[in-house]
Write a protein that holds these residues in place. Structure first.
Motif, PDB file in Angstrom:
ATOM      1  N   SER A 228     -23.225 -12.413  -8.044  1.00  0.00           N
ATOM      2  CA  SER A 228     -21.126 -13.613  -8.466  1.00  0.00           C
ATOM      3  C   SER A 228     -20.464 -13.652  -7.497  1.00  0.00           C
ATOM      4  CB  SER A 228     -21.293 -13.427 -10.088  1.00  0.00           C
ATOM      5  OG  SER A 228     -20.073 -13.800 -10.102  1.00  0.00           O
ATOM      6  N   SER A 229     -19.576 -14.716  -7.704  1.00  0.00           N
ATOM      7  CA  SER A 229     -18.587 -14.445  -6.209  1.00  0.00           C
ATOM      8  C   SER A 229     -17.237 -14.178  -7.225  1.00  0.00           C
ATOM      9  CB  SER A 229     -19.021 -15.665  -5.689  1.00  0.00           C
ATOM     10  OG  SER A 229     -17.764 -15.923  -4.531  1.00  0.00           O
ATOM     11  N   PHE A 230     -16.193 -14.335  -6.813  1.00  0.00           N
ATOM     12  CA  PHE A 230     -15.118 -14.253  -7.322  1.00  0.00           C
ATOM     13  C   PHE A 230     -14.516 -16.005  -5.891  1.00  0.00           C
ATOM     14  CE2 PHE A 230     -14.649 -10.038  -8.071  1.00  0.00           C
ATOM     15  CZ  PHE A 230     -14.402  -9.719  -8.953  1.00  0.00           C
ATOM     16  N   SER A 231     -15.629 -16.081  -5.516  1.00  0.00           N
ATOM     17  CA  SER A 231     -15.657 -17.256  -4.796  1.00  0.00           C
ATOM     18  C   SER A 231     -15.131 -18.962  -5.235  1.00  0.00           C
ATOM     19  CB  SER A 231     -16.138 -17.959  -3.590  1.00  0.00           C
ATOM     20  OG  SER A 231     -16.356 -17.329  -2.619  1.00  0.00           O
ATOM     21  N   LYS A 232     -15.581 -19.170  -6.673  1.00  0.00           N
ATOM     22  CA  LYS A 232     -15.402 -20.770  -7.221  1.00  0.00           C
ATOM     23  C   LYS A 232     -14.718 -20.567  -8.527  1.00  0.00           C
ATOM     24  CE  LYS A 232     -18.705 -21.795  -3.815  1.00  0.00           C
ATOM     25  NZ  LYS A 232     -18.725 -22.239  -2.938  1.00  0.00           N
ATOM     26  N   TYR A 233     -15.231 -20.577  -9.432  1.00  0.00           N
ATOM     27  CA  TYR A 233     -14.167 -19.885 -10.867  1.00  0.00           C
ATOM     28  C   TYR A 233     -12.539 -19.098 -10.826  1.00  0.00           C
ATOM     29  CZ  TYR A 233     -12.980 -19.135 -15.450  1.00  0.00           C
ATOM     30  OH  TYR A 233     -11.179 -19.220 -16.364  1.00  0.00           O
ATOM     31  N   PHE A 234     -13.182 -18.326 -10.239  1.00  0.00           N
ATOM     32  CA  PHE A 234     -11.566 -17.673  -9.544  1.00  0.00           C
ATOM     33  C   PHE A 234     -11.245 -18.029  -8.385  1.00  0.00           C
ATOM     34  CE2 PHE A 234     -14.975 -14.676 -12.175  1.00  0.00           C
ATOM     35  CZ  PHE A 234     -13.807 -14.629 -13.129  1.00  0.00           C
TER      36      PHE A 234
END
Length: 385
Positions: A228-234
């Protein structure tokens, strides 16, 4: 004397980055580009993330962290799984990574050996295929279509004659935005367990859905690897911060790999990310904008003549069949950019077999840009009607 060049670097480019480079050059030369090529939120990181990072920058030496990341951040991610999915994940299994890209590399290195076979849907994210190739692992692209909502099924896996070491799934997916139903996801997870196939789930677009919420693979297989990642939703793309959840038997292997390859993920980004989970009200406004952009683009493209678009349940892309107009998606996108300033991505980035007849458009930008792009494309497409 000619010096050796390693074969592992002779992989296809990430075409969307080539498109970005061309778009940036046009913007520099002409000052006029609408960026529908990149999967990058137009909105900045949440305000409390920025404030947390600013505070730490002024008061903290910003040194290395443990290879797995700040314990506080890993604890917050653990709480997120309980709150969002009602799944218990020990923070000991959580690895903070330099974006999801580092997570994929660590997952592949810890799970597979040279010549192992790893399956994935086509169309799909090109990074899977290209990273595997660079590691000497064999990517196995399985063609999907609207018949299965552009997702894999357990039947496809059972029909394979050669054994697999791994399977990568994504829900919501890039480039189509389609999602896997709970029933299909459960069947896939069961099939992987039965066949001894390592399941890797790309969940970087969770939080960006239009209807049903996305479900984590951990709900169906506690031994799956989740990226997962903090790039898209976050909205933290340039912060280069993500995470992975690994099964117990891979913890030490992943830790040793992370120590040697990365030392640790960016410390300042980690401090900021701790606050990201308290920003959902702000972030959900972004998703509301994506939903509005999605409706605008779907309607606008249908009027232009693009009537074959993949079902988009989440993420912020439309994957469009342009076979009525071209059999060279790269040239199609290049000409569109040069003549209108609208940058979109050719399907060859996502599908090595059928990508010449498809393109991907991102609707993660400003609504005004979407409206402008539709207008420009409508005028440009008049040549085909």
């Amino acid at each position: 004397m000619v010096l050796k060049v390693a074969k592992r670097g002779m992989i296809p480019s990430f075409v969307v980055m080539d498109v970005l480079q061309a778009a940036n050059k046009r913007q520099s030369d002409c000052g006029d580009v609408l960026h529908l090529e990149l999967g990058q939120p137009a909105s900045p990181a949440p305000q409390n993330v920025i404030e947390a990072a600013r505070s730490k920058l002024l008061t903290n030496p910003i040194a290395y962290t443990e290879a797995f990341g700040l314990p506080t951040l890993r604890e917050e991610i653990s709480k997120w799984y309980k709150l969002r999915y009602n799944v218990d994940v020990s923070k000991n299994r959580i690895v903070v990574t330099t974006g999801s890209s580092a997570g994929f590399l660590l997952a592949f290195l810890s799970s597979f050996d040279i010549h192992d076979r790893v399956a994935m849907a086509e169309p799909g994210y090109p990074g899977y295929r290209n990273i595997l190739l660079s590691l000497g692992i064999v990517p196995v692209g399985l063609p999907v279509s609207s018949k299965t909502r552009h997702q894999l099924t357990s039947k496809m896996l059972n029909n394979l004659t050669k054994p697999l070491a791994g399977l990568i799934v994504a829900s919501p997916s890039n480039p189509t935005g389609s999602m896997i139903s709970d029933l299909v996801f459960s069947d896939i997870a069961n099939t992987c367990r039965t066949k001894g196939v390592r399941l890797i789930s790309d969940e970087i677009y969770h939080g960006i859905t239009y209807g049903n919420s996305a479900q984590t693979a951990l709900k169906f297989d506690d031994q799956a690897i989740v990226i997962s990642s903090f790039s898209k939703y976050f909205s933290m793309t340039g912060w280069r911060i993500g995470w992975m959840v690994v099964p117990d038997e891979l913890i030490r292997s992943v830790e040793c790999l992370a120590q040697n390859i990365y030392i640790s993920a960016p410390t300042l980004s980690q401090w900021g990310a701790i606050m990201a989970f308290n920003s959902c009200e702000e972030l959900d406004l972004n998703v509301k904008r994506y939903s509005e952009n999605r409706s605008l683009l779907l309607e606008g493209l249908s009027h232009i003549g693009f009537d074959q678009i993949a079902t988009v349940d989440g993420a912020f892309y439309l994957y469009v069949d342009v076979s009525k107009y071209t059999d060279d998606s790269f040239k199609f996108c290049k000409t569109l950019l040069n003549e209108t300033g609208v940058a979109i991505t050719p399907g060859i980035d996502f599908d090595t077999r059928r990508g010449e007849q498809t393109v991907r458009l991102s609707f993660s930008g400003a609504t005004s840009d979407i409206e402008d792009a539709i207008s420009r494309m409508a005028n440009w497409m008049s040549r085909y009607h």
